[in-house]
Design an enzyme around this catalytic site. Structure first.
Site, PDB file in Angstrom:
ATOM      1  N   LYS A  46     -15.404   8.744  -3.601  1.00  0.00           N
ATOM      2  CA  LYS A  46     -16.165   8.685  -2.680  1.00  0.00           C
ATOM      3  C   LYS A  46     -16.294  10.160  -3.539  1.00  0.00           C
ATOM      4  O   LYS A  46     -17.786  10.540  -3.439  1.00  0.00           O
ATOM      5  CB  LYS A  46     -15.746   8.833  -1.389  1.00  0.00           C
ATOM      6  N   LYS A  75      -8.489  13.911   4.130  1.00  0.00           N
ATOM      7  CA  LYS A  75      -7.008  12.522   4.413  1.00  0.00           C
ATOM      8  C   LYS A  75      -6.587  13.266   5.893  1.00  0.00           C
ATOM      9  O   LYS A  75      -6.407  13.603   6.221  1.00  0.00           O
ATOM     10  CB  LYS A  75      -6.277  12.821   2.936  1.00  0.00           C
ATOM     11  N   ARG A  76      -5.532  11.546   6.119  1.00  0.00           N
ATOM     12  CA  ARG A  76      -4.422  11.598   6.790  1.00  0.00           C
ATOM     13  C   ARG A  76      -3.779  13.208   6.633  1.00  0.00           C
ATOM     14  O   ARG A  76      -3.859  13.257   5.575  1.00  0.00           O
ATOM     15  CB  ARG A  76      -3.881  10.569   7.151  1.00  0.00           C
ATOM     16  N   THR A  78      -8.211   6.834  -1.774  1.00  0.00           N
ATOM     17  CA  THR A  78      -9.527   6.269  -1.871  1.00  0.00           C
ATOM     18  C   THR A  78     -10.689   7.512  -1.908  1.00  0.00           C
ATOM     19  O   THR A  78     -11.727   7.631  -2.704  1.00  0.00           O
ATOM     20  CB  THR A  78      -9.844   4.676  -1.240  1.00  0.00           C
ATOM     21  N   HIS A  82       0.657  -1.501  -0.122  1.00  0.00           N
ATOM     22  CA  HIS A  82      -0.179   0.040  -0.063  1.00  0.00           C
ATOM     23  C   HIS A  82       1.275   1.097   0.021  1.00  0.00           C
ATOM     24  O   HIS A  82       0.486   2.382   0.063  1.00  0.00           O
ATOM     25  CB  HIS A  82      -0.409  -0.176   1.269  1.00  0.00           C
ATOM     26  N   LYS A 133       1.572  14.300   1.080  1.00  0.00           N
ATOM     27  CA  LYS A 133      -0.256  15.214   0.713  1.00  0.00           C
ATOM     28  C   LYS A 133      -0.452  15.997   0.483  1.00  0.00           C
ATOM     29  O   LYS A 133      -1.246  16.805  -0.122  1.00  0.00           O
ATOM     30  CB  LYS A 133      -1.173  13.526   1.642  1.00  0.00           C
TER      31      LYS A 133
HETATM   32  C1  26V Z   1       2.779   4.407   6.953  1.00  0.00           C
HETATM   33  C2  26V Z   1       3.393   5.796   7.171  1.00  0.00           C
HETATM   34  C3  26V Z   1       4.012   4.967   8.920  1.00  0.00           C
HETATM   35  C4  26V Z   1       5.086   5.757   8.999  1.00  0.00           C
HETATM   36  C5  26V Z   1       5.685   7.123   8.331  1.00  0.00           C
HETATM   37  C6  26V Z   1       5.397   7.138   7.627  1.00  0.00           C
HETATM   38  C7  26V Z   1       4.432   6.741   7.433  1.00  0.00           C
HETATM   39  C8  26V Z   1       3.537   7.113   5.818  1.00  0.00           C
HETATM   40  C9  26V Z   1       2.496   6.138   5.213  1.00  0.00           C
HETATM   41  C10 26V Z   1       2.014   4.763   6.039  1.00  0.00           C
HETATM   42  C11 26V Z   1       1.411   4.403   4.472  1.00  0.00           C
HETATM   43  C12 26V Z   1       0.483   3.405   5.532  1.00  0.00           C
HETATM   44  C13 26V Z   1       0.292   2.940   4.095  1.00  0.00           C
HETATM   45  C14 26V Z   1      -1.290   3.271   3.568  1.00  0.00           C
HETATM   46  O1  26V Z   1      -1.756   4.176   4.428  1.00  0.00           O
HETATM   47  N1  26V Z   1      -0.999   3.222   2.823  1.00  0.00           N
HETATM   48  C15 26V Z   1      -2.787   4.162   1.965  1.00  0.00           C
HETATM   49  O2  26V Z   1      -3.216   2.988   1.987  1.00  0.00           O
HETATM   50  C16 26V Z   1      -4.506   3.753   1.097  1.00  0.00           C
HETATM   51  C17 26V Z   1      -5.255   1.671   0.323  1.00  0.00           C
HETATM   52  O3  26V Z   1      -4.421   1.029  -0.344  1.00  0.00           O
HETATM   53  C18 26V Z   1      -3.991   4.094  -0.363  1.00  0.00           C
HETATM   54  O4  26V Z   1      -5.243   4.242  -0.790  1.00  0.00           O
HETATM   55  C19 26V Z   1      -3.366   4.812   0.156  1.00  0.00           C
HETATM   56  O5  26V Z   1      -2.757   5.839  -1.748  1.00  0.00           O
HETATM   57  C20 26V Z   1      -2.403   4.742   0.656  1.00  0.00           C
HETATM   58  O6  26V Z   1      -1.926   6.155   1.363  1.00  0.00           O
END
Ligand code: 26V
Length: 746
Positions: free
Chosen positions: A596, A485-486, A592, A309, A491
């Site tokens: 929406k 979004k987060r 996503t 992801h 982003k």
């Molecule tokens: C995790 C972390 C953890 C620590 C440091 C910074 C950081 C940055 C990003 C993440 C993302 C973890 C995985 C995630 O949530 N991915 C999201 O998954 C969605 C569903 O597939 C996708 O639509 C998003 O674009 C993607 O960011």
């Protein structure tokens, strides 16, 4: 039995005398009873979707809809002077996820059940979920988010396991949440700690991180900025998969299955790297059953599939072997054997499971030992294959595949935007419910003035409803421009802010926009992510400035929704007109929210990133606004290390003006100079996500959006095309692809 008779059994008083809490308790009990009456459908092979997050949102309304009793319940309540809306207000939202990843898992569970497929979720039952966001003095603070009240859809399950963990044994307790489809009920299995102790939580979200027997399931994503927090996360991951693995093997046995052919009974989808320990744990358990380690590994490989992801390097998980020895000593020899095998075959250190620093690379462990590796949007998968994971693609080209994400239309259209849903049924019939691509029938009405006017009226009504819901006096006749979004630098909420500051300064200089603008944000920042919190601080300071300055407020308002979650998303999305999807190209795996918002008639202003690329292809140049550097350019810039933010700051005057404003007297009078300075420095000296190079194009394109907005009929036509082409993004389509290509259920 009628619904009225049924409900009577579960309510202490006549409906008109009940409080909303009592009604919520009564209706949810009735729903649980009706679900329990459904006969479980036997299945041969079952999907297990293993995920650290399931951001399911409130369940009352979706369960009523799935059971087909929504209208009856609503009527019954109205006849008794009560509103279903208010009953829903009494429900706590389970906060079991962060954002896209967890919400995707929830949409997928919904689609699996709706498509009558046999598939359960496996995860953890976090008592306080993700923190609740509270704003104080223009800053984010964090509070626990208790959601497990007594009368909810969460039911005690029958399973409990003893999980050896480090030097103790943990006792688990299963909870289940039913996932209701038209014809089938699946389950979400959420494991909790039998010995969890909520009183451990002191102030805010602080607690003793060392007491694993008491704290393991208190929070999602405990702060991992110290060693104890890191260990706790690893304990959580192991606890999740250890319970999951036992459940999966038990169910295989219960169905009379032979563990040597586990893949005939189970397929395990591993959602990102958090559940990757499932692989060595299953091998370990199979070896304990007397199967040789080689064969066990082959069985597991044929059973498990991995979804990636993210391509952000800092998000790719790795755990030091030393930590593994503390938490999962029994798995270390397994992992070492897997590592030796791959090192014998492949000398490239990039594909090693245990790296040169003695850390276990979780994605690598997964890729070598699963039958499928998928990305979540076309561009994302291409980048994985040809850049980020190219070294693996060279070894296992046949394992790589794309599954573009999707969203469930039942929640993100029917439930959250009933007016639009009804309009669609009136205009093109309800075929789109079973075949989402039938939304394209709407294209035949693209020139029908009455249809276009209706779309505008629906949007206006949703904007009005949003204004009633939000705590400010907003102008419902302004443009609703939304970024939800987060909060993460990639982003680029900060790019949005630079534009808003520039606008603010122009207004102060007497240059008024042709249309009033309301810029709305919703975002949580990870508690230890300092810069992200500084960005929130800046948004909230801009909110205060625009609200209180009578020269500005009629033309520009900035507003940030507190504690953005599924519930507030359901209000914001139907009211949105401009959808901000402005991540740095190559960084957003899919997104996503973009889907929406498109489905609800918002027009995307975005970069060629994630699923925006596919939205662009579907709607064409005239119905989306694309700007900024493309992924190739960005990857090249990173490769060459050639980007110097300061050069842009010094040569683009309006950019400099906006950046300087961050620490000017105005903002410092409502904010904290130290936070604002830190953010400003980060931008000028680093700007790792390259907002400066995209600033000019962003400004120009956003201005074009606002200018085009004024031709209402042309705008409505863009809305119509976006809605019509959104069918591809139904998670029913995504799940059908997973099933026909990977899972092969039924
Ligand atoms: C995790 C972390 C953890 C620590 C440091 C910074 C950081 C940055 C990003 C993440 C993302 C973890 C995985 C995630 O949530 N991915 C999201 O998954 C969605 C569903 O597939 C996708 O639509 C998003 O674009 C993607 O960011």
């Amino acid at each position: 039995m009628t619904v009225a008779e049924r409900l009577k059994k579960h309510c202490p008083k006549p409906i008109y005398d009940c409080t909303y809490r009592e009604l919520y308790a009564g209706i949810s009990q009735m729903v649980n009873e009706m679900i329990a009456e459904r006969k479980p459908e036997p299945c041969q092979k079952k999907l297990y979707y293993v995920s650290a997050e399931f951001l399911i949102g409130k369940l009352l309304v979706s369960n009523l809809l799935s059971l087909g009793i929504y209208d009856q319940v609503e009527r019954l309540l109205t006849e008794n002077g009560k509103s279903l809306n208010e009953v829903e207000g009494a429900e706590e939202e389970p906060s079991l996820g962060n954002g896209g990843l967890g919400r995707l898992a929830a949409c997928f569970m919904d689609s699996v059940a709706a498509l009558n497929l046999c598939g359960d979720g496996i995860g953890l039952c976090y008592r306080f979920g993700l923190f609740k966001q509270v704003f104080e003095e223009n800053r984010q603070t964090e509070q626990p988010n208790p959601w497990m009240d007594t009368s909810s859809f969460l039911e005690k399950g029958r399973r409990s396991y003893e999980i050896p963990c480090g030097d103790t044994v943990l006792h688990s307790r299963e909870y289940t949440i039913s996932v209701v489809g038209e014809k089938r009920v699946n389950a979400l299995h959420l494991f909790d700690l039998e010995t969890v102790d909520e009183t451990l939580v002191e102030e805010g979200i602080l607690y003793d991180k060392a007491q694993i027997e008491k704290n393991l399931t208190l929070f999602l994503y405990p702060d991992d900025s110290d060693e104890a927090g890191k260990l706790l996360r690893l304990y959580q991951q192991y606890f999740m998969v250890a319970n999951g693995a036992r459940l999966i093997l038990d169910e295989c046995r219960e169905r009379g299955g032979n563990l040597r052919r586990l893949y005939d009974y189970a397929v395990i989808q591993i959602n990102d790297t958090h559940p990757v320990l499932m692989i060595p744990e299953l091998i370990y358990l199979l070896v304990k059953e007397g199967i040789g380690i080689r064969e066990a590994t082959e069985i597991v490989k044929k059973t498990c599939a991995y979804t990636n992801h993210t391509i952000l390097a800092e998000a790719l998980e790795c755990w030091p072997l030393a930590m593994m020895r503390k938490v999962v000593p029994h798995l270390v020899p397994m992992i070492q054997v897997l590592d030796e095998w791959t090192k014998k075959k492949y000398s490239n250190p990039k594909v090693a499971i245990i790296d040169a620093d003695n850390r276990v690379q979780m994605a690598n462990l997964a890729i070598h030992n699963t039958f499928s590796i998928n990305g979540v949007a076309f561009l994302h998968t291409e980048i994985l294959k040809h850049s980020e994971l190219n070294h693996f693609y060279q070894i296992y080209p046949e394992r790589f595949n794309n599954k573009t994400n999707g969203i469930t239309f039942r929640r993100w259209l029917t439930q959250c935007n009933p007016d639009l849903d009804a309009f669609l049924c009136r205009t093109i019939g309800d075929r789109f419910r079973k075949d989402p691509s039938a939304l394209e029938d709407l294209l035949a009405h693209a020139k029908d003035k009455k249809v276009l006017e209706e779309l505008l009226i629906i949007k206006q009504a949703n904007k009005r409803r949003l204004c009633e819901y939000l705590p400010w006096e907003l102008n419902e006749n302004s443009i609703f421009d939304i970024q939800i979004k987060r909060l993460h630098e990639y982003k680029r909420q900060q790019l949005n802010l630079l534009y808003l500051i520039d606008r603010y300064l122009s207004i102060k200089a007497g240059k008024l926009p042709s249309m009033p603008i309301t810029a709305i944000f919703g975002a949580k920042a990870a508690p230890a992510y300092t810069i992200a919190k500084d960005i929130i601080h800046l948004i909230l300071c801009m909110q205060e400035l625009t609200e209180n300055d009578s020269e500005v407020s009629p033309y520009l308002r900035v507003a940030m929704v507190e504690n953005y979650n599924v519930t507030s998303a359901s209000r914001l999305i139907p009211a949105c007109e401009v959808s901000q999807q402005i991540s740095l190209a190559s960084k957003e795996a899919s997104g996503t929210g973009n889907m929406k918002l498109m489905l609800n008639g918002a027009i995307t202003l975005g970069t060629e990133d994630g699923a925006n690329v596919e939205i662009h292809r579907l709607v064409g140049d005239d119905n989306i606004y694309i700007f900024g550097a493309r992924a190739e350019t960005v990857l090249k810039r990173y490769g060459e290390k050639s980007y110097v933010a300061r050069e842009y700051y010094e040569t683009v005057p309006e950019l400099k003006r906006a950046v300087d404003f961050i620490t000017g007297d105005k903002l410092c009078s409502v904010g904290n100079r130290q936070c604002l300075k830190r953010l400003q420095n980060e931008l000028i000296e680093k700007d790792w996500f390259m907002t400066f190079p995209d600033f000019a194009a962003y400004k120009e394109t956003r201005n074009a959006v606002y200018s085009d907005y004024q031709d209402r009929m042309e705008w409505a036509k863009k809305m119509l095309v976006n809605i019509a082409m959104a069918g591809y993004f139904s998670s029913d389509r995504t799940i059908m692809e997973y099933n026909t290509q990977l899972w092969k259920l039924k």
